[in-house]
Design an enzyme around this catalytic site. Structure first.
Site, short mmCIF file in Angstrom:
data_model
loop_
_atom_site.label_atom_id
_atom_site.label_comp_id
_atom_site.label_asym_id
_atom_site.label_seq_id
_atom_site.Cartn_x
_atom_site.Cartn_y
_atom_site.Cartn_z
N ARG A 1 0.84 -1.19 0.00
CA ARG A 1 0.00 0.00 0.00
C ARG A 1 0.88 1.24 0.00
NH1 ARG A 1 -3.52 -2.70 -1.75
NH2 ARG A 1 -5.14 -3.70 -0.54
N GLU B 1 -3.12 7.59 -6.11
CA GLU B 1 -3.17 7.04 -7.46
C GLU B 1 -4.34 7.66 -8.20
OE1 GLU B 1 -1.04 4.91 -8.84
OE2 GLU B 1 0.13 4.40 -7.06
N HIS C 1 0.32 0.34 -10.35
CA HIS C 1 -0.15 -0.68 -9.40
C HIS C 1 -1.18 -1.55 -10.11
CE1 HIS C 1 -0.72 -2.44 -5.53
NE2 HIS C 1 -1.98 -2.06 -5.44
#
Length: 96
Positions: free
Chosen positions: A21, A50, A71
């Site tokens: 994370r 993000e 990610h």
């Protein structure tokens, strides 16, 4: 969790890898650690925000040993099929 104190305890030859994370890593502290040679490098596939803002301290840093990737580990066909199967199993168990 990963702040200037934590980074200061790492060997100068160490590389930090974060695939968990984004908020685990204090990005400003990591940028300083890389710029000052506290650690040798970092590989991240997630950031605190993000998509990241243009003024993100890590994106501003031009360091040869900093790699930032999207990610998207879940995006492979195999991962998606596994996620769908797990979701289906959870729903079926709930309905029972």
């Amino acid at each position: 969790m990963v702040d200037s104190r934590f980074l200061g305890q790492m060997k100068s030859s160490a590389f930090l890898i974060n695939t968990a994370r984004g908020p685990i890593v204090n990005e400003v502290d990591l940028a300083h650690a890389l710029a000052n040679g506290t650690i040798a490098g970092a590989g991240l596939d997630v950031l605190c925000q993000e998509p990241p803002e243009a003024n993100n301290s890590l994106l501003q840093l031009k360091h040869q040993n900093l790699i930032i990737t999207p990610h998207t580990a879940w995006a492979s066909k195999e991962s998606q099929l596994e996620l769908f199967a797990l979701a289906r199993k959870n729903l079926e168990e709930y309905l029972q």
